[in-house]
Design an enzyme around this catalytic site. Structure first.
Site, PDB file in Angstrom:
ATOM      1  N   HIS A 167     -55.345   4.462 -81.964  1.00 27.77           N
ATOM      2  CA  HIS A 167     -54.015   4.291 -82.551  1.00 27.77           C
ATOM      3  C   HIS A 167     -53.984   3.187 -83.604  1.00 27.77           C
ATOM      4  O   HIS A 167     -53.462   3.351 -84.691  1.00 27.77           O
ATOM      5  CB  HIS A 167     -52.987   3.993 -81.449  1.00 27.77           C
ATOM      6  CG  HIS A 167     -51.566   3.996 -81.924  1.00 27.77           C
ATOM      7  ND1 HIS A 167     -51.007   2.966 -82.653  1.00 27.77           N
ATOM      8  CD2 HIS A 167     -50.582   4.916 -81.768  1.00 27.77           C
ATOM      9  CE1 HIS A 167     -49.743   3.246 -82.922  1.00 27.77           C
ATOM     10  NE2 HIS A 167     -49.452   4.425 -82.406  1.00 27.77           N
ATOM     11  N   ARG A 168     -54.497   2.012 -83.282  1.00 26.38           N
ATOM     12  CA  ARG A 168     -54.652   0.852 -84.175  1.00 26.38           C
ATOM     13  C   ARG A 168     -53.352   0.123 -84.522  1.00 26.38           C
ATOM     14  O   ARG A 168     -53.356  -0.821 -85.292  1.00 26.38           O
ATOM     15  CB  ARG A 168     -55.373   1.235 -85.482  1.00 26.38           C
ATOM     16  CG  ARG A 168     -56.803   1.671 -85.271  1.00 26.38           C
ATOM     17  CD  ARG A 168     -57.637   1.583 -86.526  1.00 26.38           C
ATOM     18  NE  ARG A 168     -57.236   2.518 -87.572  1.00 26.38           N
ATOM     19  CZ  ARG A 168     -57.977   2.801 -88.634  1.00 26.38           C
ATOM     20  NH1 ARG A 168     -59.146   2.218 -88.799  1.00 26.38           N
ATOM     21  NH2 ARG A 168     -57.564   3.659 -89.548  1.00 26.38           N
ATOM     22  N   ASP A 169     -52.221   0.530 -83.926  1.00 21.89           N
ATOM     23  CA  ASP A 169     -50.973  -0.202 -84.192  1.00 21.89           C
ATOM     24  C   ASP A 169     -50.053  -0.137 -82.983  1.00 21.89           C
ATOM     25  O   ASP A 169     -48.856   0.151 -83.100  1.00 21.89           O
ATOM     26  CB  ASP A 169     -50.281   0.361 -85.434  1.00 21.89           C
ATOM     27  CG  ASP A 169     -49.219  -0.593 -85.987  1.00 21.89           C
ATOM     28  OD1 ASP A 169     -49.255  -1.792 -85.637  1.00 21.89           O
ATOM     29  OD2 ASP A 169     -48.361  -0.143 -86.758  1.00 21.89           O
ATOM     30  N   ILE A 170     -50.614  -0.409 -81.811  1.00 20.40           N
ATOM     31  CA  ILE A 170     -49.824  -0.391 -80.578  1.00 20.40           C
ATOM     32  C   ILE A 170     -48.990  -1.659 -80.502  1.00 20.40           C
ATOM     33  O   ILE A 170     -49.510  -2.769 -80.591  1.00 20.40           O
ATOM     34  CB  ILE A 170     -50.736  -0.287 -79.341  1.00 20.40           C
ATOM     35  CG1 ILE A 170     -51.526   1.025 -79.375  1.00 20.40           C
ATOM     36  CG2 ILE A 170     -49.920  -0.393 -78.054  1.00 20.40           C
ATOM     37  CD1 ILE A 170     -52.628   1.090 -78.337  1.00 20.40           C
TER      38      ILE A 170
ATOM     39  N   ASN B 208     -43.379   0.494 -81.544  1.00 19.41           N
ATOM     40  CA  ASN B 208     -43.895   1.857 -81.668  1.00 19.41           C
ATOM     41  C   ASN B 208     -43.837   2.627 -80.347  1.00 19.41           C
ATOM     42  O   ASN B 208     -44.521   3.634 -80.187  1.00 19.41           O
ATOM     43  CB  ASN B 208     -45.325   1.840 -82.208  1.00 19.41           C
ATOM     44  CG  ASN B 208     -45.352   1.588 -83.705  1.00 19.41           C
ATOM     45  OD1 ASN B 208     -44.351   1.758 -84.397  1.00 19.41           O
ATOM     46  ND2 ASN B 208     -46.501   1.172 -84.220  1.00 19.41           N
TER      47      ASN B 208
END
Length: 229
Positions: A129-132, A136
């Site tokens: 995912h890289r943007d938890i 979000n």
């Protein structure tokens, strides 16, 4: 509003002033000229690749806690779009802000477990995912927990369409972290600092993998337990 099935849905699209590859006169940031007649919208290959990657990665993830994609297409003028489930509710971030005591925040642990299950499923499908972060994660009005915004997601074993920008942004921060442009790129391209693993913050994109997401999950849990970042 989907007139065919009689339901409200969410639509995400590329706007004409975002990433245009036109070679004509440039306009002020965030603005677009109003054409006298409809004309084809042109975007750079990188912008199109990122948009398609986001839509396709999200569309491949079929899990109760991941927002489902319904359709990927383009308008008559060439503008790309995709549609997905409209989730009504509030973000985990707003929910946490309203809960001042540990007892109240602990009631959100089942939501956090839903988040972990969703990310575990994504990892099983080779997606990072890289943007938890709490912003979000949507807490639906009827008990659902939905992970949203897979715009920075990476599919393992595939070309990372963000690679060049990730490296350039990291380098810009090293040279001048106080620059407004660098800070904007940092949040847009690299992710959110408070929930970011060290290797991701350094821009060492080759080292970012499932463990980087697990670090972010730990940062979310820390916020749930302590009430602060």
């Amino acid at each position: 509003h989907d007139e065919y099935l009689g339901r409200d849905i969410a639509l995400k699209e590329l706007l004409p002033h975002m990433g245009s590859s036109s070679g004509g006169d440039s306009e002020e940031p965030g603005t677009a000229a109003v054409p006298s007649a409809p004309s084809p919208v042109r975007f750079s290959g990188a912008v199109i690749a990122r948009f398609l990657q986001e839509a396709r990665i999200t569309g491949q993830l079929e899990h109760p806690s991941i927002v489902p994609v319904y359709e990927l297409g383009h308008r008559a003028d060439g503008a790309l779009y995709y549609t997905m489930k409209l989730v009504r509710g509030k973000t985990l971030s707003k929910e946490l802000a309203q809960r001042k005591s540990l007892r109240d925040r602990l009631e959100l642990l089942p939501r956090y477990l839903d988040l972990c299950h969703a990310i575990a499923y994504a990892h099983d499908r080779g997606v990072i995912h890289r943007d938890i972060k709490p912003d979000n994660v949507m807490i639906g009005s009827f008990g659902e927990t939905v992970v949203i915004d897979w715009g920075l997601a990476k599919l393992k074993g595939k070309v990372d369409v963000y690679a060049a920008e990730l490296k350039a942004t990291a380098q810009a921060l090293k040279e001048g972290p106080a620059a407004p442009t660098a800070q904007t790129l940092y949040g847009t391209i690299l992710g959110t600092p408070h929930f970011m693993a060290p290797e991701q913050a350094r821009g060492d994109i080759d080292s970012v993998d499932e463990r980087s997401d697990v670090y972010a999950l730990g940062a979310v849990l820390y916020m749930l337990l302590t009430g602060k970042r």
